[in-house]
Every structure is written in C-alpha cells, then in structure tokens.
Design an enzyme around this catalytic site. Structure first.
Site, PDB file in Angstrom:
ATOM      1  N   LYS A  54      12.323 -47.939  29.565  1.00 16.70           N
ATOM      2  CA  LYS A  54      12.500 -49.367  29.867  1.00 16.70           C
ATOM      3  C   LYS A  54      13.004 -49.604  31.291  1.00 16.70           C
ATOM      4  O   LYS A  54      13.521 -48.704  31.945  1.00 16.70           O
ATOM      5  CB  LYS A  54      13.413 -50.018  28.824  1.00 16.70           C
ATOM      6  N   ARG A 107      13.950 -44.957  19.161  1.00 19.65           N
ATOM      7  CA  ARG A 107      12.516 -45.279  19.242  1.00 19.65           C
ATOM      8  C   ARG A 107      12.026 -44.852  20.619  1.00 19.65           C
ATOM      9  O   ARG A 107      12.481 -45.392  21.625  1.00 19.65           O
ATOM     10  CB  ARG A 107      12.332 -46.782  19.023  1.00 19.65           C
TER      11      ARG A 107
HETATM   12  C1  8Y7 Z   1      11.730 -52.248  20.864  1.00 19.86           C
HETATM   13  C2  8Y7 Z   1      10.900 -52.473  19.762  1.00 19.86           C
HETATM   14  C3  8Y7 Z   1       9.742 -52.646  21.598  1.00 19.86           C
HETATM   15  C4  8Y7 Z   1      13.102 -51.984  20.620  1.00 19.86           C
HETATM   16  C5  8Y7 Z   1      12.618 -52.188  18.271  1.00 19.86           C
HETATM   17  C6  8Y7 Z   1       8.988 -51.165  24.522  1.00 19.86           C
HETATM   18  C7  8Y7 Z   1       8.502 -53.045  19.430  1.00 19.86           C
HETATM   19  C8  8Y7 Z   1       8.896 -52.590  24.246  1.00 19.86           C
HETATM   20  N1  8Y7 Z   1      10.989 -52.344  22.004  1.00 19.86           N
HETATM   21  N2  8Y7 Z   1      11.328 -52.448  18.473  1.00 19.86           N
HETATM   22  N3  8Y7 Z   1       9.659 -52.732  20.235  1.00 19.86           N
HETATM   23  N4  8Y7 Z   1      13.497 -51.965  19.301  1.00 19.86           N
HETATM   24  N5  8Y7 Z   1      13.102 -52.146  17.011  1.00 19.86           N
HETATM   25  O1  8Y7 Z   1       9.335 -50.864  25.707  1.00 19.86           O
HETATM   26  O2  8Y7 Z   1      13.942 -51.814  21.509  1.00 19.86           O
HETATM   27  O3  8Y7 Z   1       8.712 -50.300  23.703  1.00 19.86           O
HETATM   28  S1  8Y7 Z   1       8.358 -52.959  22.605  1.00 19.86           S
END
Ligand code: 8Y7
Length: 274
Positions: A218, A252
């Site tokens: 990020k 994640r």
């Molecule tokens: C997150 C996410 C994204 C996060 C959860 C990216 C779908 C942007 N970020 N879901 N999703 N937490 N739970 O950079 O921080 O992956 S999308």
C-alpha cells in the site's frame, strides 16, 4: 487456532490476494482468465495461504464501480474452480449482497466486505448465509476517500465504528462469533493515520474479536520507503510482522511465500515468549 463459527484456521494466518479485476493497482490485469487465476490460487495455497481472497471489483482510490453481473462473471467461475482444486478457505471480497450469496453457493466460506455490510441488502445476506464476515473500516467511498481524510482520534473513531458494525451484525442475527475486524489501512486515511493505527492495533480489537490487517504494497509503505509498488516486498513483509506482533490474526497479502516465512519466524518468537 482461530475459530469463526464452523471455520477453524491456524493463526496467525496468511490470506492471499487474488484480484480478478483488470484494473487493480498493484497487479492490474494479470489474473483475469480463470485458468491463470486458478494457477495463482493453487500456488498461493501451496505456499501456505490459509485463505484465498477473491475480488472482482477494484477498491483502489479513484476506481470506478462494477455492475453486479460483471462482478459475478469474474468471480463465480474462479471460486468454483478453486473449490475443486484446493482445501484453502475461499473468501469473497465484495460489498454486494447478490455476489455474497452466489459466491457462498459456489464455495466461498468467508465474506470480506470493505463496506462492513453497509450496502443494500448486505447485512441480510450475511445473516442468511451465517458465514464469517470481515468488517472493515472505511471513511467515505473509494472514489473520493483519499481527499483530505480527517479524524480527531483515528484509533478511537475506527474502534467505535467497528464496535457499531459488530452490533449491527448481532442485531441482524449474525452472531458476534462470526465477525472479524479490520482497521482498513489506506481507506480514507493519511499515511500518518495508517502508521498510528498500526502502532495501536491492540486498541482496535473490539470485543476481543480476531483482527485482519491489509497493508501489502500500500501507498503508506511507498511513502515510508520511497519505493514504487513493485518494489515494496520488504516493506510489506516488515509491516505484516509488525501487525502480527501487535496482535493481528490474519494478514492479507500479495506475496504469500515471503510472508509465510516471516509469519513462521514471528509465531515461533511469540510462542517462545508466552
Ligand atoms: C483491504 C481489503 C483491499 C484491506 C480488507 C489493496 C479488498 C486494496 N484492501 N480487504 N481489500 N482489508 N479486509 O491494496 O486492507 O489490496 S483492496
């Protein structure tokens, strides 16, 4: 072990990101055909991802929204194939009620909603399905959320929101034991807010629920290292370790193998200190 209703996941767990969008910011367009997406999912499972998070709508800052049908066309065939080929838990990254229902019917067993079930019909869908749900904090909406986000006390405000969304689940008939909380790094937050949240993660574990953290690649990591998105692996792994030391249960990530190694080291150190 993390116990979420019927699901048991070893903790801390790695959730591998499988974007089936042509426009996601860090690996845009690479995993579009079902064959390529399936191969990526199987690789992530072999590398030790306990969860594969399948998403068909980009939530990056400024992204356009996608129609329900389009999102279904992207994710359902892939979920069906992953279900047949691995034992990994499949998570559906969506804010749309109909996508939640069809994804669970196709083999997903966890809902990851960056909208924390605030979309039309989402709370009802999750309550009907009775599957675990990750409730993420976002300030604003993806198209505009990075336009000067402000908080008096970001940690307290995010915690209060998560508490309120758990209560909304309970009121709708989705038990607290099926909830996971997530501070939502980068979703309507400045770099300073993101670092402050990461430093104070334990205050965000409302009602003692498991916590998911997504910081992989990020922009805050870009800001801290002055690296482009494709060169943020070391920063992402460092942030995942910090998150776990500060109490995160699930991270994640895009880079599963490197993160699993780091998680194994971190877990051994935590266990030796207990
Ligand atoms: C997150 C996410 C994204 C996060 C959860 C990216 C779908 C942007 N970020 N879901 N999703 N937490 N739970 O950079 O921080 O992956 S999308």
């Amino acid at each position: 072990m993390l116990t979420l209703g019927p699901l048991s996941i070893p903790a801390p767990a790695v959730m591998g990101i499988l974007n089936v969008t042509p426009d996601s910011f860090s690996d845009g367009g690479r995993f579009v055909t079902p064959e390529v997406a399936l191969r990526q999912a199987v690789t992530m499972a072999e590398e030790g991802a306990a969860i594969i998070d399948v998403g068909g709508e980009s939530t990056r800052p400024g992204a356009d929204s996608v129609s329900v049908q389009r999102e279904l066309d992207r994710v359902i065939p892939i979920i069906e194939r992953i279900r047949r080929s691995t034992d990994a838990v499949i998570s559906i990254d969506t804010s749309k009620a109909r996508v939640m229902r069809e994804a669970v019917a196709a083999g997903a067993s966890l809902i990851n909603d960056v909208g924390a079930l605030q979309g039309e019909g989402a709370l009802e869908a999750a309550a009907d399905l009775q599957v675990p749900v990750c409730l993420m904090h976002m300030r604003g909406e993806p198209r505009t959320m990075q336009e000067n986000p402000e908080y008096n006390d970001v940690v307290a405000e995010v915690a209060a929101f998560l508490e309120q969304r758990i209560q909304a689940c309970v009121d709708a008939g989705l038990g607290e034991e099926l909830t996971i909380v997530d501070p939502g790094f980068g979703f309507g937050k400045t770099h300073r807010h993101n670092v402050e949240l990461l430093a104070n993660l334990r205050q965000l574990r409302v009602r003692d629920r498991p916590m998911l953290v997504g910081v992989s690649r990020k922009s805050t990591l870009g800001e801290l290292t002055q690296r482009d998105v494709e060169d943020r692996l070391p920063a992402s792994v460092a942030a995942a370790v910090v998150a776990i030391l500060n109490g995160a249960d699930i991270v994640r990530v895009h880079d599963v193998q490197a993160t699993v190694d780091a998680v194994n080291v971190t877990r051994a150190v935590i266990e030796a200190g207990e």
